[in-house]
Design a protein around this motif. Structure first.
Motif, short mmCIF file in Angstrom:
data_model
loop_
_atom_site.label_atom_id
_atom_site.label_comp_id
_atom_site.label_asym_id
_atom_site.label_seq_id
_atom_site.Cartn_x
_atom_site.Cartn_y
_atom_site.Cartn_z
N LEU A 8 57.91 -55.25 1.74
CA LEU A 8 56.68 -54.55 1.38
C LEU A 8 56.87 -53.04 1.46
O LEU A 8 56.47 -52.30 0.56
CB LEU A 8 55.53 -55.00 2.29
N ALA A 9 57.50 -52.58 2.52
CA ALA A 9 57.75 -51.14 2.66
C ALA A 9 58.63 -50.64 1.53
O ALA A 9 58.37 -49.57 0.95
CB ALA A 9 58.39 -50.84 4.02
N GLY A 10 59.67 -51.39 1.18
CA GLY A 10 60.56 -50.99 0.09
C GLY A 10 59.82 -50.89 -1.23
O GLY A 10 60.03 -49.96 -2.01
N ALA A 53 59.26 -47.48 -3.38
CA ALA A 53 59.64 -47.40 -4.79
C ALA A 53 58.46 -46.96 -5.64
O ALA A 53 58.60 -46.15 -6.55
CB ALA A 53 60.18 -48.74 -5.27
N LEU A 54 57.29 -47.49 -5.34
CA LEU A 54 56.09 -47.11 -6.08
C LEU A 54 55.79 -45.63 -5.89
O LEU A 54 55.49 -44.91 -6.84
CB LEU A 54 54.89 -47.94 -5.61
N GLY A 55 55.90 -45.17 -4.67
CA GLY A 55 55.64 -43.76 -4.38
C GLY A 55 56.63 -42.82 -5.04
O GLY A 55 56.29 -41.69 -5.39
N LYS A 82 54.73 -46.66 -16.23
CA LYS A 82 54.73 -47.70 -15.19
C LYS A 82 53.50 -47.56 -14.30
O LYS A 82 52.84 -48.55 -13.97
CB LYS A 82 55.99 -47.60 -14.32
N ARG A 83 53.22 -46.33 -13.90
CA ARG A 83 52.07 -46.10 -13.02
C ARG A 83 50.77 -46.52 -13.71
O ARG A 83 49.90 -47.13 -13.08
CB ARG A 83 51.99 -44.63 -12.60
#
Length: 108
Positions: free
Chosen positions: A46-48, A52-54, A61-62
């Motif tokens: 979840l953190a990864g 990656a999203l951040g 993509k966003r």
């Protein structure tokens, strides 16, 4: 003569309010993780994914993720709007209250 302001009491009240808002934010984020099914992921996964999203700068993509999130919340709001017809509102509140301890153990 004017009554002097109690700056210490006002500061303490603001700190208490900030602490309360932060706790509410943490609880809501935990509820979001559970509602999306992301609680089945390990904390590392979840953190990864969040890192990656951040780090993603690709606007396409966003935007796609934002549309998917909007659709998710619209489905949720429709479900909760129809839920009182089937169940009482208290039944919905209980899972949220019961989720806080599980979020705490999942984070540990």
């Amino acid at each position: 003569m004017r009554k002097p302001r109690d700056f210490d009491a006002e500061l303490k009240a603001l700190e208490d309010k900030a602490r309360e808002l932060k706790a509410r934010k943490v609880q809501q984020l935990g509820e979001l993780v559970i509602a999306t099914g992301a609680d089945s992921l390990s904390a590392e996964e979840l953190a990864g994914a969040l890192v990656a999203l951040g780090e993603t700068k690709d606007a396409g993509k966003r935007e796609a993720w934002a549309k998917r999130g909007t659709a998710f919340f619209q489905r949720q709001s429709r479900r909760s709007a129809s839920a009182p017809d089937r169940d009482t509102g208290g039944a919905q509140t209980q899972p949220g209250g019961g989720q806080s301890p599980s979020s705490g153990t999942g984070a540990a």
